[in-house]
Design an enzyme around this catalytic site. Structure first.
Site, PDB file in Angstrom:
ATOM      1  N   ASP A  79      -2.615   2.191  -6.216  1.00  0.00           N
ATOM      2  CA  ASP A  79      -1.531   2.218  -5.229  1.00  0.00           C
ATOM      3  C   ASP A  79      -1.556   1.029  -4.283  1.00  0.00           C
ATOM      4  O   ASP A  79      -0.903   1.074  -3.233  1.00  0.00           O
ATOM      5  CB  ASP A  79      -1.603   3.514  -4.418  1.00  0.00           C
ATOM      6  CG  ASP A  79      -2.897   3.649  -3.642  1.00  0.00           C
ATOM      7  OD1 ASP A  79      -3.903   3.038  -4.049  1.00  0.00           O
ATOM      8  OD2 ASP A  79      -2.909   4.363  -2.625  1.00  0.00           O
ATOM      9  N   GLU A  80      -2.251  -0.025  -4.636  1.00  0.00           N
ATOM     10  CA  GLU A  80      -2.436  -1.116  -3.683  1.00  0.00           C
ATOM     11  C   GLU A  80      -2.562  -2.435  -4.433  1.00  0.00           C
ATOM     12  O   GLU A  80      -3.254  -2.514  -5.448  1.00  0.00           O
ATOM     13  CB  GLU A  80      -3.700  -0.850  -2.871  1.00  0.00           C
ATOM     14  CG  GLU A  80      -3.970  -1.821  -1.760  1.00  0.00           C
ATOM     15  CD  GLU A  80      -5.253  -1.478  -1.012  1.00  0.00           C
ATOM     16  OE1 GLU A  80      -5.562  -2.191  -0.042  1.00  0.00           O
ATOM     17  OE2 GLU A  80      -5.947  -0.512  -1.407  1.00  0.00           O
ATOM     18  N   ASP A 115       0.869  -1.179   0.000  1.00  0.00           N
ATOM     19  CA  ASP A 115       0.000   0.000   0.000  1.00  0.00           C
ATOM     20  C   ASP A 115       0.907   1.230   0.000  1.00  0.00           C
ATOM     21  O   ASP A 115       1.646   1.462   0.963  1.00  0.00           O
ATOM     22  CB  ASP A 115      -0.909  -0.010   1.232  1.00  0.00           C
ATOM     23  CG  ASP A 115      -2.071   0.961   1.101  1.00  0.00           C
ATOM     24  OD1 ASP A 115      -2.087   1.728   0.116  1.00  0.00           O
ATOM     25  OD2 ASP A 115      -2.946   0.955   1.974  1.00  0.00           O
TER      26      ASP A 115
END
Length: 494
Positions: free
Chosen positions: A105-106, A11
């Site tokens: 983003d993860e 993350d």
């Protein structure tokens, strides 16, 4: 459950805000808030400096400004975020063929499937190398969680924030989870959390002690059984590499409610064209056209029409959306409009000439109409991409329930033909001056635009002000965060 912590969850830390700080040296270490800047704007991401003032994502921008009046408020730059995300995801795919993106983003990674980790020591080493590689490639930090299941790996990365790494050793799950809030578990939102609190259950340990039968009695069989398994740390979901999109959609929230029916029709046509652009960009066609309308009183209407075959023809989508609009009462004003296409396919039906005569929604077995959500076969609604739409129209890819799709800007505000009075210069947007080079807009108004001239890796730059119509100032593409050499500074001497 695995016997080794070989499922990794990455993350990125305050991703949008961190990208802005990396590309704008004058903002490093300062509160940065990214999101909608209009009167109905919401915060997409706040930097850790801004979070100390109580600012958080999904908060109205107006409230954030009251809490943090001196913060830098910027529009999202989705093109740059996607580029940085592509770099990060490429690093993850270098570790394993099983990478499951959840958003820009993860992502989850199955390290065992990639043959790079089989025990705690190799998993930890892989996680540390990954964090270093991400920093070298992007200049950004990410938090890593490692565990024997997806649920625990995600919890571990959250506990590791910011810029950390946490390994949950198999066999220690219950001890680690017991003191945590029930809200830590996926699927436990505010309503369920409050229901459990009233029953005296506030921690994960309380859930485990309550037992499955009691939880089933309190919240139902499916949810109760799932809560009990999670409280014990049990999660056997695999990492899934491919997450096929179920729909493509775009929508806009307007700063001022729209009342003019002609203007509303214009906006629907524009959204239909944007939707087809995204549809073609993804290499798909679709069979069901969906119109979403949020009215002045926040009631949401969704209308859908299923065509005879899949299409990516803008004329067909535009005309279908216009027909759907005719069945919607817009009296009182419209706050949000959206157009989506569902029932995706990777081919296009050629014989579509008769589709313009297809009946509108609500009058056949293949279509439906309802308030508060889409109905009918294939009528998923404009949010069917798995995106969560905020009041200002910025949209973020959904979590595990939806596909990982790119963020799409929807800046909101009064629309229509661009006014001839001058160009708009939103705060945070990239510009280039013929003399001073690349910079970014700090603000504009009263016929002037203020620009700070700096680039990633440079020292904080100078601020200069120009006329809005200065011919030497032009919009620009974002610069890469790393790898570009800085040219010599421009002299201040005329």
């Amino acid at each position: 459950m695995r016997s080794a912590p070989t499922i990794l969850h990455l993350d990125m830390d305050a991703f949008y805000a961190a990208v802005e700080q990396a590309s704008k040296p004058s903002l490093r270490g300062k509160p940065v808030i990214v999101g909608g800047l209009g009167p109905r704007g919401v915060v997409a991401t706040a930097s850790y400096e801004a979070r100390r003032f109580g600012v958080h994502s999904a908060m109205p921008t107006a409230q954030a400004r009251r809490l943090c009046p001196n913060g830098a408020y910027l529009i999202p730059r989705f093109t740059l975020y996607r580029e940085v995300s592509d770099t990060v995801m490429a690093l993850l795919r270098g570790l394993s063929p099983l990478v499951e993106p959840l958003s820009l983003d993860e992502a989850f990674v199955d390290l065992e499937a990639g043959g790079v980790a089989f025990d705690s020591a190799t998993a930890r080493a892989t996680g540390e190398h990954l964090r270093a590689d991400i920093m070298a490639a992007t200049g950004l930090s990410g938090s890593v969680g490692l565990a024997g299941s997806k649920m625990l790996a995600k919890i571990a990365s959250e506990e590791a924030k910011p810029a950390g790494l946490l390994v949950i050793e198999p066999g220690t799950e219950r001890e680690l989870l017991a003191p945590m809030s029930v809200r830590t578990l996926p699927g436990v939102g505010p309503a369920t959390g409050e229901h459990l609190r009233r029953a005296g259950i506030t921690t994960v340990g309380d859930l485990a002690e309550a037992g499955e039968d009691e939880l089933v009695r309190m919240v139902g069989r499916a949810h109760g059984a799932g809560l009990y398994r999670m409280a014990l740390g049990l999660d056997d979901r695999p990492v899934v590499a491919e997450r096929d999109a179920k729909s493509v959609s775009v929508e806009d929230t307007f700063d001022v409610d729209l009342h003019d029916r002609v203007r509303i029709r214009y906006e629907v046509q524009r959204l239909a064209d944007r939707c087809v652009g995204r549809l073609r960009g993804s290499g798909h066609s679709g069979r069901t056209i969906v119109l979403k309308v949020r009215r002045y009183d926040f009631s949401t209407l969704t209308r859908s029409e299923t065509l005879r075959g899949p299409t990516d023809d803008p004329v067909v989508v535009r005309e279908a959306a216009a027909r759907l609009l005719e069945s919607v009462d817009t009296t009182g004003g419209v706050r949000l409009l959206g157009v989506g296409v569902t029932g995706l396919a990777d081919y296009t039906q050629e014989d579509l000439f008769a589709q313009a005569d297809a009946p509108a929604t609500g009058e056949g077995p293949d279509s439906g109409a309802a308030e508060g959500g889409a109905t009918g076969r294939g009528g998923r609604g404009a949010a069917g991409t798995g995106e969560a739409d905020g009041p200002d129209g910025w949209r973020e890819p959904g979590g595990e329930a939806g596909p990982a799709v790119a963020l799409v800007p929807a800046t909101g505000g009064a629309r229509g033909p661009e006014p001839a009075a001058g160009r708009r210069w939103p705060a945070g947007s990239d510009v280039r001056h013929a003399v001073y080079g690349p910079g970014w807009v700090q603000g504009s108004g009263v016929g002037r635009v203020t620009v700070r001239f700096e680039r990633p890796g440079s020292a904080p730059g100078r601020v200069r002000t120009f006329r809005l119509d200065d011919p030497e100032l032009e919009p620009s593409d974002p610069l890469p965060l790393v790898g570009e050499e800085e040219p010599p500074p421009v002299s201040d001497t005329p």
